[in-house]
Write a protein that holds these residues in place. Structure first.
Motif, PDB file in Angstrom:
ATOM      1  N   ALA A 485      87.584  -2.054  64.703  1.00 40.01           N
ATOM      2  CA  ALA A 485      87.398  -3.228  63.846  1.00 40.01           C
ATOM      3  C   ALA A 485      85.994  -3.268  63.248  1.00 40.01           C
ATOM      4  CB  ALA A 485      87.671  -4.497  64.657  1.00 40.01           C
ATOM      5  N   ASN A 486      85.000  -2.877  64.039  1.00 42.71           N
ATOM      6  CA  ASN A 486      83.632  -2.874  63.521  1.00 42.71           C
ATOM      7  C   ASN A 486      83.468  -1.857  62.399  1.00 42.71           C
ATOM      8  OD1 ASN A 486      82.837  -4.843  65.340  1.00 42.71           O
ATOM      9  ND2 ASN A 486      82.219  -3.343  66.895  1.00 42.71           N
ATOM     10  N   LEU A 488      85.834  -0.699  60.375  1.00 41.45           N
ATOM     11  CA  LEU A 488      86.538  -1.181  59.184  1.00 41.45           C
ATOM     12  C   LEU A 488      85.742  -2.266  58.477  1.00 41.45           C
ATOM     13  CD1 LEU A 488      90.201  -1.337  60.558  1.00 41.45           C
ATOM     14  CD2 LEU A 488      89.266   0.315  58.933  1.00 41.45           C
ATOM     15  N   ALA A 489      85.128  -3.158  59.245  1.00 46.61           N
ATOM     16  CA  ALA A 489      84.313  -4.214  58.633  1.00 46.61           C
ATOM     17  C   ALA A 489      83.105  -3.620  57.927  1.00 46.61           C
ATOM     18  CB  ALA A 489      83.874  -5.216  59.698  1.00 46.61           C
ATOM     19  N   LEU A 490      82.490  -2.598  58.536  1.00 48.20           N
ATOM     20  CA  LEU A 490      81.332  -1.962  57.902  1.00 48.20           C
ATOM     21  C   LEU A 490      81.736  -1.257  56.616  1.00 48.20           C
ATOM     22  CD1 LEU A 490      78.342  -1.057  58.003  1.00 48.20           C
ATOM     23  CD2 LEU A 490      79.144   1.004  59.141  1.00 48.20           C
ATOM     24  N   ARG A 492      84.164  -1.985  54.662  1.00 51.34           N
ATOM     25  CA  ARG A 492      84.426  -3.005  53.642  1.00 51.34           C
ATOM     26  C   ARG A 492      83.121  -3.553  53.073  1.00 51.34           C
ATOM     27  NH1 ARG A 492      87.118  -5.805  56.591  1.00 51.34           N
ATOM     28  NH2 ARG A 492      85.633  -7.412  57.202  1.00 51.34           N
ATOM     29  N   ARG A 493      82.167  -3.857  53.943  1.00 49.60           N
ATOM     30  CA  ARG A 493      80.876  -4.360  53.459  1.00 49.60           C
ATOM     31  C   ARG A 493      80.129  -3.294  52.671  1.00 49.60           C
ATOM     32  NH1 ARG A 493      80.526  -6.308  58.818  1.00 49.60           N
ATOM     33  NH2 ARG A 493      78.924  -4.738  59.272  1.00 49.60           N
ATOM     34  N   GLU A 496      81.472  -3.170  49.180  1.00 48.26           N
ATOM     35  CA  GLU A 496      80.979  -4.310  48.421  1.00 48.26           C
ATOM     36  C   GLU A 496      79.517  -4.114  48.011  1.00 48.26           C
ATOM     37  OE1 GLU A 496      81.619  -7.574  51.005  1.00 48.26           O
ATOM     38  OE2 GLU A 496      83.811  -7.625  50.733  1.00 48.26           O
ATOM     39  N   GLU A 550      95.496   1.952  59.485  1.00 50.50           N
ATOM     40  CA  GLU A 550      94.168   1.695  58.933  1.00 50.50           C
ATOM     41  C   GLU A 550      93.541   2.961  58.366  1.00 50.50           C
ATOM     42  OE1 GLU A 550      95.174   0.836  61.887  1.00 50.50           O
ATOM     43  OE2 GLU A 550      95.221  -1.371  61.876  1.00 50.50           O
TER      44      GLU A 550
END
Length: 743
Positions: A485-486, A488-490, A492-493, A496, A550
């Motif tokens: 999860a970490n 995937l969040a990274l 995504r950020r 961006e 994922e």
């Protein structure tokens, strides 16, 4: 029972001491009562030994003395009777702390002694170098015994016998293995080799006020060099005594250029040199935004830095040759530029333009890791990493136009070098040497500066992008494909942040460029390639044929980025025309996008159009062949051949091979049963005179082989694990004599 003499003396002393104390404690009357006739008789019978307790007069005459003032001899002679106070002997043993302090002082003395011997040796070498230039007689011979016995006959200032000078053993067996450096010996200056002179600028010009000057932190040899120069100047000065006035230390004048450029040496005529110079500034400087065309003119660079001038002509000579044989002008310019570069390896430099020359040699070569590292240390030695901080300093200090120009050029060189060195590290999987981001914190100050260059906007974009990539890599590399999860969040950020970076930088480009300009297309291509690179690093080590949901989503995000990147190369006429000037980084961007799409189409054949993707990749391979980037074109053709072998039934495009392609790659005349069959020129899409050649499978990296078609991640060693190594007519080192591995 026997007693030792020491014990007897000690007991007697204690007894006498007790008696004296008891006598002193008694009243005066009691004391006088005890001094009876026996005591007087004992005093009269006592004859003192000579020298034990005698006055100065009796001691000089070596006579017996009564031991009491005044003695009879002095009374008879009528001279003063003087007794000297005897010295107290220190009979107490030294304490432990004193012994420890004495041992520490002895150790410090030994260290100082060894340092003095080393300084003496260094001074001998420096003074021997100064001596032939009018400072004879200053050389001090080393003291006897400084050198070992077998070297006492060779004390010529180097401390080494003739066969060991210059750092190498020049025996007969080594002359054929280690080639000399022809024509690039250190010049006969008082300053030694090319630009080798310690920086002596005042600290207010070189360093911030709260730090030590760089001069004080340099190697001791630089201080010794300054002592030798000062001694030479003092010997040559008139002997008249004048009052000494302390003055502020001024910067040493920059010495003249140590080596002439190729035009001055007559190797290249002026008209051809101007043609090559114009070729470089027609496109090459856009990919390495290191120069300002309004300031770095033909005459200016020729005068300021023959090294950079020769490097520019060498790069342009390579570009001008294209797919044809390289011209003699290219070899002459490259040999001169590389020769000057070799002479700068063992000392600091004084010209920032020397860093430009080294960076050019690193950028347009297949292996730029080592020369870029040397350029980085040259820049640190000159203090270019502080240029931006000084440029934004608003302390009110007024700078001249020359000082302002110097800061702007220094900042531009540092930013370009910072970007290139980080890009080489991330691209090849090597550790990043310089991690200080404070040196680029004020990079945008160049954009609004009156002396800004038209390519500074691209330079700032590259520096900000490499800062994002460095942060992304530091987090994703240790995961080894574990997409949690970490992660995937990274990701995504990070996407961006990359979109925000592109939006801001494209706005800067839009102020002076239209939509179809080359630099805006290059900027968009770098955005898409970075998004592709991001996923390939995150999924390193993943079994791509057994991906989770994922991971599959990430793979298709990377596929979209690769498609966008490939479309820019194929659909932009400006980018296609400029690829002939491009450096390794831009060619990798195009080639890796095609390779990734081929592997994705092979892995997800139901979701992607394999035939359409293969047609695009073939078109890209032909484009790279047209601009003499055959290393990348051949890599694409090998991947196409692997996909055809696995799928079958797809006819390769019929194209003509570049000159001498069969001689450029390793070939095989027999087939090893344990290896896949070799690739023929026809199977790779070539027909013509060389269609009977074969490429050995052992020359193909593992990432390109058929068993690795399901591996979409980036190899640990980056580019080196993907692209073929070609040593041919279009290489930088193919036609030169092979050099040792250390070079």
């Amino acid at each position: 029972m026997s007693h030792s003499p020491t014990a007897s003396i000690s007991n007697s002393s204690e007894t006498a001491s007790k008696k004296r104390k008891s006598n002193a404690a008694l009243p005066m009357s009691a004391s006088n009562t005890m001094e009876g006739p026996a005591h007087q008789q004992q005093a009269q019978s006592h004859i003192p030994k000579r020298g034990a307790r005698a006055c100065t007069s009796c001691r000089k005459g070596k006579n017996r003395c009564e031991g009491e003032a005044p003695c009879r001899r002095c009374q008879a002679s009528g001279i003063p009777c003087i007794f000297e106070k005897p010295e107290k002997k220190n009979v107490q043993a030294m304490s432990g702390a004193s012994i420890e302090r004495l041992a520490r002082l002895e150790g410090q003395y030994l260290v100082m002694q060894s340092q003095m011997i080393g300084m003496q040796s260094s001074l001998d070498r420096i003074l021997s170098a100064v001596q032939p230039q009018g400072s004879g007689g200053l050389s001090m011979p080393p003291p006897p015994g400084m050198y070992p016995p077998h070297m006492e006959g060779h004390r010529d200032g180097t401390g080494l016998p003739p066969q060991h000078r210059n750092g190498f053993e020049q025996g007969p067996s080594d002359r054929g293995r280690f080639p000399p450096l022809p024509g690039f010996a250190p010049p006969a200056h008082k300053y030694a080799s090319y630009g080798i002179v310690p920086g002596t600028s005042p600290s207010s010009d070189d360093e911030s006020e709260d730090t030590l000057p760089r001069v004080s932190l340099n190697a001791p040899i630089e201080a010794l060099q300054g002592l030798a120069n000062a001694a030479a100047e003092a010997a040559a000065a008139p002997s008249a005594e004048t009052p000494r006035v302390k003055k502020r230390k001024r910067a040493e004048p920059v010495p003249r250029n140590a080596f002439p450029h190729v035009v001055e040496k007559g190797l290249v005529i002026d008209s051809e040199a101007r043609e090559l110079f114009n070729i470089f500034f027609a496109g090459c400087h856009l990919f390495i935004p290191l120069f300002d065309p309004s300031y770095d003119t033909y005459e200016s660079l020729m005068e300021r830095s023959p090294w950079t001038f020769d490097a520019i002509l060498a790069v342009a000579g390579k570009i001008r040759s294209g797919n044809g044989p390289l011209s003699p002008t290219f070899y002459k310019c490259l040999e001169e530029a590389q020769g000057i570069a070799r002479s700068s390896l063992f000392g600091p430099v004084v010209r920032k333009e020397a860093i430009q020359g080294m960076l050019l040699l690193a950028a347009w070569t297949a292996n730029g890791w080592l020369p870029s590292g040397h350029a980085m240390r040259m820049a640190l030695d000159l203090g270019l990493h502080r240029a931006l901080e000084k440029l934004v300093d608003d302390s009110g200090k007024q700078r001249s136009e020359e000082e302002e120009r110097n800061l702007v050029v220094s900042a531009r060189i540092w930013l370009c070098l910072y970007w290139f060195d980080h890009q080489m590290s991330l691209g090849t999987g090597r550790p990043i040497v310089l991690r200080d981001e404070n040196t680029i914190r004020h990079c945008r100050v160049l954009l609004n500066h009156p002396m800004a260059s038209p390519t500074d906007v691209r330079l700032i974009s590259l520096v900000e992008l490499i800062a994002h990539k460095t942060q992304i890599y530091d987090f994703l590399a240790p995961l080894n494909g574990q997409v949690n999860a970490n992660a995937l969040a990274l990701i995504r950020r990070a996407n961006e942040a990359l979109d925000e970076w592109w939006s801001g930088c494209d706005e800067l480009h839009r102020r002076t460029m239209d939509q179809d300009s080359l630099l805006r297309k290059v900027l968009a291509g770098e955005l898409h390639y970075t998004k592709l690179w991001l996923v390939c690093v995150a999924l390193r080590g993943v079994a791509w044929d057994k991906m989770t949901f994922e991971q599959r989503e990430l793979a298709f995000q990377a596929k979209a980025a690769a498609s966008d990147c490939l479309s820019i190369f194929l659909n932009s006429q400006e980018y296609r025309a400029a690829l002939r000037y491009a450096v390794h980084d831009n060619l990798v961007t195009a080639a890796f996008s095609g390779l990734f799409l081929l592997k994705m189409a092979n892995l997800f054949e139901n979701e992607l159009d394999l035939a359409a993707i293969m047609a695009q990749v073939e078109q890209l391979a032909q484009l790279l062949s047209d601009v003499a980037a055959e290393r990348y074109a051949l890599t694409l053709r090998v991947m196409l051949a692997n996909v055809r072998r696995k799928r079958g039934g797809i006819t390769p495009a019929q194209t003509l091979p570049p000159p001498s392609l069969a001689e450029n790659v390793p070939t095989a005349t027999f087939h090893d049963p344990t290896m896949p069959p070799p690739f023929s020129m026809e199977e790779l899409g070539y027909i013509g005179p060389n269609d009977r050649g074969f490429i050995s499978p052992s020359a193909i990296p593992l990432w390109l082989q058929e068993q690795s078609l399901t591996d979409l991640s980036l190899p640990v060693n980056g580019w080196d694990g993907i692209f073929l190594q070609i040593a041919g007519k279009n290489g930088w080192t193919s036609d030169f004599v092979p050099m040792p591995d250390a070079w």
